[in-house]
Design a protein around this motif. Structure first.
Motif, PDB file in Angstrom:
ATOM      1  N   ASN A 510       0.793  -1.229   0.000  1.00 39.57           N
ATOM      2  CA  ASN A 510       0.000   0.000   0.000  1.00 39.57           C
ATOM      3  C   ASN A 510       0.829   1.284   0.000  1.00 39.57           C
ATOM      4  OD1 ASN A 510      -2.972   0.040  -0.129  1.00 39.57           O
ATOM      5  ND2 ASN A 510      -2.657  -1.706   1.242  1.00 39.57           N
ATOM      6  N   LYS A 511       1.929   1.257  -0.692  1.00 41.16           N
ATOM      7  CA  LYS A 511       2.809   2.429  -0.833  1.00 41.16           C
ATOM      8  C   LYS A 511       3.171   2.529  -2.305  1.00 41.16           C
ATOM      9  CE  LYS A 511       3.696   3.499   3.530  1.00 41.16           C
ATOM     10  NZ  LYS A 511       3.334   4.769   4.095  1.00 41.16           N
ATOM     11  N   PRO A 512       3.637   3.703  -2.759  1.00 38.61           N
ATOM     12  CA  PRO A 512       4.039   3.801  -4.163  1.00 38.61           C
ATOM     13  C   PRO A 512       5.079   2.738  -4.496  1.00 38.61           C
ATOM     14  CG  PRO A 512       4.453   5.865  -2.991  1.00 38.61           C
ATOM     15  CD  PRO A 512       3.827   4.935  -2.027  1.00 38.61           C
ATOM     16  N   ILE A 513       5.005   2.217  -5.691  1.00 31.21           N
ATOM     17  CA  ILE A 513       5.879   1.095  -6.047  1.00 31.21           C
ATOM     18  C   ILE A 513       6.263   1.181  -7.525  1.00 31.21           C
ATOM     19  CG2 ILE A 513       3.870  -0.444  -6.361  1.00 31.21           C
ATOM     20  CD1 ILE A 513       5.636  -2.702  -5.212  1.00 31.21           C
ATOM     21  N   VAL A 514       7.470   0.759  -7.821  1.00 30.19           N
ATOM     22  CA  VAL A 514       8.044   0.881  -9.159  1.00 30.19           C
ATOM     23  C   VAL A 514       8.517  -0.500  -9.604  1.00 30.19           C
ATOM     24  CG1 VAL A 514       9.920   2.014 -10.429  1.00 30.19           C
ATOM     25  CG2 VAL A 514       8.943   3.134  -8.432  1.00 30.19           C
ATOM     26  N   SER A 515       8.247  -0.904 -10.839  1.00 31.01           N
ATOM     27  CA  SER A 515       8.801  -2.177 -11.329  1.00 31.01           C
ATOM     28  C   SER A 515      10.272  -1.971 -11.668  1.00 31.01           C
ATOM     29  CB  SER A 515       8.146  -2.624 -12.629  1.00 31.01           C
ATOM     30  OG  SER A 515       6.806  -2.652 -12.527  1.00 31.01           O
ATOM     31  N   ILE A 516      11.057  -2.998 -11.400  1.00 34.21           N
ATOM     32  CA  ILE A 516      12.487  -2.904 -11.735  1.00 34.21           C
ATOM     33  C   ILE A 516      12.942  -4.177 -12.456  1.00 34.21           C
ATOM     34  CG2 ILE A 516      13.280  -1.294  -9.967  1.00 34.21           C
ATOM     35  CD1 ILE A 516      13.911  -3.724  -8.179  1.00 34.21           C
ATOM     36  N   CYS A 517      14.103  -4.086 -13.105  1.00 34.98           N
ATOM     37  CA  CYS A 517      14.704  -5.265 -13.723  1.00 34.98           C
ATOM     38  C   CYS A 517      16.231  -5.156 -13.642  1.00 34.98           C
ATOM     39  CB  CYS A 517      14.232  -5.401 -15.167  1.00 34.98           C
ATOM     40  SG  CYS A 517      14.562  -3.961 -16.175  1.00 34.98           S
ATOM     41  N   LYS A 556      29.057   1.620  -8.650  1.00 33.81           N
ATOM     42  CA  LYS A 556      29.950   0.598  -8.085  1.00 33.81           C
ATOM     43  C   LYS A 556      30.407   1.009  -6.687  1.00 33.81           C
ATOM     44  CE  LYS A 556      32.302  -0.888 -12.126  1.00 33.81           C
ATOM     45  NZ  LYS A 556      33.518  -0.747 -12.818  1.00 33.81           N
ATOM     46  N   LYS A 557      30.718   2.284  -6.536  1.00 34.38           N
ATOM     47  CA  LYS A 557      31.310   2.751  -5.278  1.00 34.38           C
ATOM     48  C   LYS A 557      30.269   2.922  -4.173  1.00 34.38           C
ATOM     49  CE  LYS A 557      34.651   6.219  -4.120  1.00 34.38           C
ATOM     50  NZ  LYS A 557      35.118   7.510  -4.520  1.00 34.38           N
ATOM     51  N   ASN A 558      29.048   3.350  -4.539  1.00 35.76           N
ATOM     52  CA  ASN A 558      28.114   3.805  -3.494  1.00 35.76           C
ATOM     53  C   ASN A 558      26.875   2.946  -3.268  1.00 35.76           C
ATOM     54  OD1 ASN A 558      29.373   6.444  -2.762  1.00 35.76           O
ATOM     55  ND2 ASN A 558      29.107   6.735  -4.970  1.00 35.76           N
ATOM     56  N   LEU A 559      26.521   2.070  -4.207  1.00 35.94           N
ATOM     57  CA  LEU A 559      25.247   1.369  -4.042  1.00 35.94           C
ATOM     58  C   LEU A 559      25.458  -0.128  -3.773  1.00 35.94           C
ATOM     59  CD1 LEU A 559      23.111   2.968  -6.921  1.00 35.94           C
ATOM     60  CD2 LEU A 559      23.382   3.736  -4.568  1.00 35.94           C
ATOM     61  N   PRO A 560      24.728  -0.698  -2.793  1.00 34.44           N
ATOM     62  CA  PRO A 560      24.887  -2.120  -2.492  1.00 34.44           C
ATOM     63  C   PRO A 560      24.358  -3.007  -3.622  1.00 34.44           C
ATOM     64  CG  PRO A 560      23.086  -1.167  -1.201  1.00 34.44           C
ATOM     65  CD  PRO A 560      23.755  -0.041  -1.916  1.00 34.44           C
ATOM     66  N   ASN A 561      23.350  -2.548  -4.325  1.00 34.13           N
ATOM     67  CA  ASN A 561      22.804  -3.273  -5.482  1.00 34.13           C
ATOM     68  C   ASN A 561      22.192  -2.232  -6.420  1.00 34.13           C
ATOM     69  OD1 ASN A 561      20.490  -2.508  -4.102  1.00 34.13           O
ATOM     70  ND2 ASN A 561      20.077  -4.548  -3.306  1.00 34.13           N
ATOM     71  N   TYR A 562      21.877  -2.616  -7.621  1.00 25.52           N
ATOM     72  CA  TYR A 562      21.329  -1.617  -8.560  1.00 25.52           C
ATOM     73  C   TYR A 562      20.409  -2.307  -9.577  1.00 25.52           C
ATOM     74  CZ  TYR A 562      25.201  -3.526 -11.223  1.00 25.52           C
ATOM     75  OH  TYR A 562      26.048  -4.393 -11.831  1.00 25.52           O
ATOM     76  N   TYR A 563      19.299  -1.677  -9.813  1.00 17.97           N
ATOM     77  CA  TYR A 563      18.303  -2.188 -10.776  1.00 17.97           C
ATOM     78  C   TYR A 563      17.806  -1.010 -11.598  1.00 17.97           C
ATOM     79  CZ  TYR A 563      18.575  -6.189  -7.796  1.00 17.97           C
ATOM     80  OH  TYR A 563      19.065  -7.251  -7.097  1.00 17.97           O
ATOM     81  N   SER A 564      17.390  -1.343 -12.809  1.00 23.12           N
ATOM     82  CA  SER A 564      16.883  -0.270 -13.661  1.00 23.12           C
ATOM     83  C   SER A 564      15.355  -0.216 -13.552  1.00 23.12           C
ATOM     84  CB  SER A 564      17.304  -0.575 -15.096  1.00 23.12           C
ATOM     85  OG  SER A 564      16.308  -0.201 -15.987  1.00 23.12           O
ATOM     86  N   VAL A 565      14.762   0.976 -13.705  1.00 24.50           N
ATOM     87  CA  VAL A 565      13.293   1.048 -13.720  1.00 24.50           C
ATOM     88  C   VAL A 565      12.802   0.358 -14.989  1.00 24.50           C
ATOM     89  CG1 VAL A 565      13.070   3.117 -12.307  1.00 24.50           C
ATOM     90  CG2 VAL A 565      13.250   3.335 -14.782  1.00 24.50           C
TER      91      VAL A 565
END
Ligand code: UTP
Length: 634
Positions: A510-517, A556-565
């Motif tokens: 019940n919160k805003p949500i974004v699909s990622i891949c 690479k330096k700052n994010l623990p993981n990364y996904y694209s919208v």
């Protein structure tokens, strides 16, 4: 002759909370009365009609069902004379009441309505009078483009019917919401309506008990106990229609949302017991209801159902049951039909998100010169069914198949709206239609059905994606909305469409949500990039970072993981409010209002991302389009 429109309005059934509508109204005089609450649904049976503009207000009938009792009706479109007809308590008083109300408050001319089919039993507690009033309000609304939303139609129908001697309840017009259940709350004169989520279909049966009851006597006995309870019995009544009812309604909303039919059936029996103990004593002659209880206690009925209760004002009028499944629903109708008039209806599965928005106002510079001659969304791809389809049609089909009921296209101008209306709403010429083979004709019907769900709004100035989205604020009307990009198509790896996967994830948080891949590190600078912490659900991420096109080194330096919208979002009323603030304060990024900025500002209050099991294909630039065309899409 003006354009003819087709209409269907169902009857309505109160599942829980009967009598709490008028009880809640008494809060105007006694603030210690609890607000009323009821769950009401439209049923499958209803009134079918077509309507055209006319000089006068005309009601005709060609249906078999009403043939015996019907006489055509015609009146001048004049507020005063319509009001007089309303006051006379005749067969057409209700509809004249609605027409007089609309004539008084809006710029309308006359209409001619022809009832073509009536599957709703009259005087059975299913509110056929409210259905016809809603039908008239809707006919005026659509033909004269009054832009009333469902609540507006409901209010016009209610005000119209109240001009007659009928004292219709305040929950009757819920039939305006079609065959989906709604939660209505009654706080003094305020009525609030909220559509409910239905996780699994519910198999209902209703039966006319063919016995006697006097609704006016019931209402008058109960109303004598308001607004102030003086005796213990009266206090019990206030509790039953107030706090006790609220507890039942809260549980019912949960059970319907969770798809727990067994618990819901047991709750019906609990609600009936409460009614028998605390409400029935006030009007015992009318409410002891021997025939109702005979059927509620029938062993065969009990074996086929999870529970049952009375309908409407209760008494020996109509009974409702929740059958265990579609087979027991049929068995129950057969069994009851030996003695009663029984009907079945199924409340379909229903998601919380029922509206979608697709912005299509962009020019599509990157696809010039194609976009010099055609809209970017009209560029075709070969779909899974091997048909060559404009991208917009693939998107609309995904929404239709995902159960989305209203779709708003955000276009760039009035001319573009006309273009969309021409290609999607205008029927094919007879000549062209005749040339189509059987399969193509079937697809043509699908296009017609999809198009009925379309609405349009216009983004006059191209001030960015967030600005485009904000134009659908009125359309969203405080509901959560599924947002898709107009130049991206989605391919699900599972039975569930990508849109449904996201909607179901939204229903969990019940919160805003974004699909990622997934995205390769070398490509992060081309996309919106999300990072976060995984929740208990292996595909659901609580977002901690949302960055627009970050460089691979930074990621690479700052994010623990990364996904694209992925290009699908569910946006909430809060997001529209934040977009509005940015627009009002001219708060832009590089001169444009961006949705990403607003989504990123939601991280503190809760923003989620869902890893969709599927692929997305952007067709907004030549390289990506090449990939989609080269067999990857289907
Ligand atoms: P894009 O960012 O691809 O913009 O929009 P665009 O203008 O269509 O294409 P280019 O960049 O000029 O090649 C993504 C989606 O948002 C819509 C577009 O129609 C597309 O569906 N959009 C974008 C708007 O509706 N209004 C805007 O101001 C911007």
């Amino acid at each position: 002759m003006s354009e003819s429109i087709q209409l269907f309005v169902p009857g309505r059934l109160c599942l829980f909370g009967e009598h709490s509508d008028w009880a809640g109204l008494h809060r105007v005089f006694n603030a210690s009365i609890a607000p009323g609450a009821a769950i009401v649904t439209g049923i499958e049976q209803g009134i079918y009609a077509n309507a055209v503009k006319s000089e006068k207000f005309v009601m005709r009938n060609t249906s078999e069902e009403l043939k015996e009792i019907w006489k055509d009706f015609e009146a001048d479109m004049n507020t005063e004379s319509l009001r007089n007809i309303a006051a006379k308590n005749e067969y057409f008083s209700y509809v004249a009441g609605v027409a007089s109300y609309l004539n008084e408050h809006h710029n309308v001319g006359g209409i001619e309505i022809t009832i073509t089919k009536m599957t709703l039993p009259v005087k059975s507690g299913l509110s056929s009078s409210a259905a016809i009033c809603v039908l008239v309000a809707r006919a005026f609304n659509l033909l004269y483009e009054l832009n009333l939303n469902t609540t507006g139609e409901m209010a016009a129908a209610y005000r119209g019917e109240r001009k007659t001697s009928s004292r219709c309840g305040r929950l009757d017009q819920a039939c305006a919401f079609g065959t989906s259940p709604v939660l209505m709350t009654f706080d003094g004169e305020d009525i609030n309506v909220k559509r409910l989520v239905v996780k699994e279909p519910l198999h209902w049966v209703i039966a006319n008990l063919k016995a006697q009851k006097d609704t006016i006597k019931i209402l008058s006995d109960l109303n004598k106990c308001y607004p102030f309870a003086e005796t213990e019995t009266e206090k019990n009544l206030h509790d039953a229609l107030g706090a006790d009812n609220q507890k039942i309604i809260d549980k019912a909303v949960c059970f319907i949302k969770e798809g727990d039919a067994k618990a819901l059936g047991a709750l019906m029996t609990e609600a009936q017991n409460l009614f028998d103990t605390k409400v029935a004593p006030i009007s015992i002659e009318q409410l002891k209801a021997p025939k109702l209880h005979q059927f509620l206690n029938d062993d065969k009925v009990k074996a086929l159902t999870y529970g049952g209760k009375g309908v409407g004002s209760q008494g020996d009028g109509t009974v409702q049951f929740l059958a265990k499944d579609s087979q027991t629903q049929k068995d129950l109708v057969n069994y009851l039909s030996k003695e009663l008039e029984a009907y079945s209806f199924t409340i379909p599965k229903r998601h919380q998100v029922r509206k979608a928005v697709i912005p299509v106002a962009g020019f599509g510079t990157r696809l010039y010169p194609a976009t010099r001659m055609m809209r970017k969304e009209f560029i075709p791809l070969i779909d899974k069914d091997n048909l060559l389809k404009p991208v917009i049609l693939i998107l609309l089909e995904e929404l239709y198949n995902s159960g989305i009921e209203e779709i708003c296209l955000i276009t760039g101008s009035e001319e573009e709206v006309e273009l969309y209306k021409k290609v999607l709403l205008q029927p094919l010429s007879h000549e062209h239609y005749a040339k189509l083979d059987k399969e193509a004709k079937k697809y043509e019907e699908k296009i017609n059905k999809i198009s009925k769900r379309l609405k349009f709004c216009i983004q006059k100035e191209k001030l960015g994606f967030g600005h485009a989205v904000y134009q659908s604020n009125d359309f969203s009307n405080d509901e959560p909305v599924l947002l898709l990009l107009g130049d991206t198509v989605y391919y699900s790896n599972t039975e569930k469409s990508c849109a449904v996967q996201l909607i179901e994830a939204y229903e969990r948080v019940n919160k805003p949500i974004v699909s990622i891949c997934e995205v390769s590190i070398s490509e992060t600078a081309n996309f919106g990039i999300i990072s976060g912490n995984w929740t208990d659900d292996p595909n659901l991420l609580k977002v901690t970072h949302f960055l627009e096109k970050p460089a691979p080194e930074y990621v690479k330096k700052n994010l623990p993981n990364y996904y694209s919208v992925f290009g699908q979002y569910i946006i909430t009323p809060q997001i529209y409010k934040e977009l509005y603030k940015n627009i009002k304060n001219e708060n832009t990024s590089n001169g444009e209002y961006q949705l990403t900025d607003v989504l990123a500002s939601m991280i503190d209050t809760g923003l989620y991302a869902y890893k969709t099991d599927g692929k997305m294909f952007d067709i907004g630039n030549v390289e990506a389009y090449k990939k989609a065309v080269n067999g990857n899409f289907n």
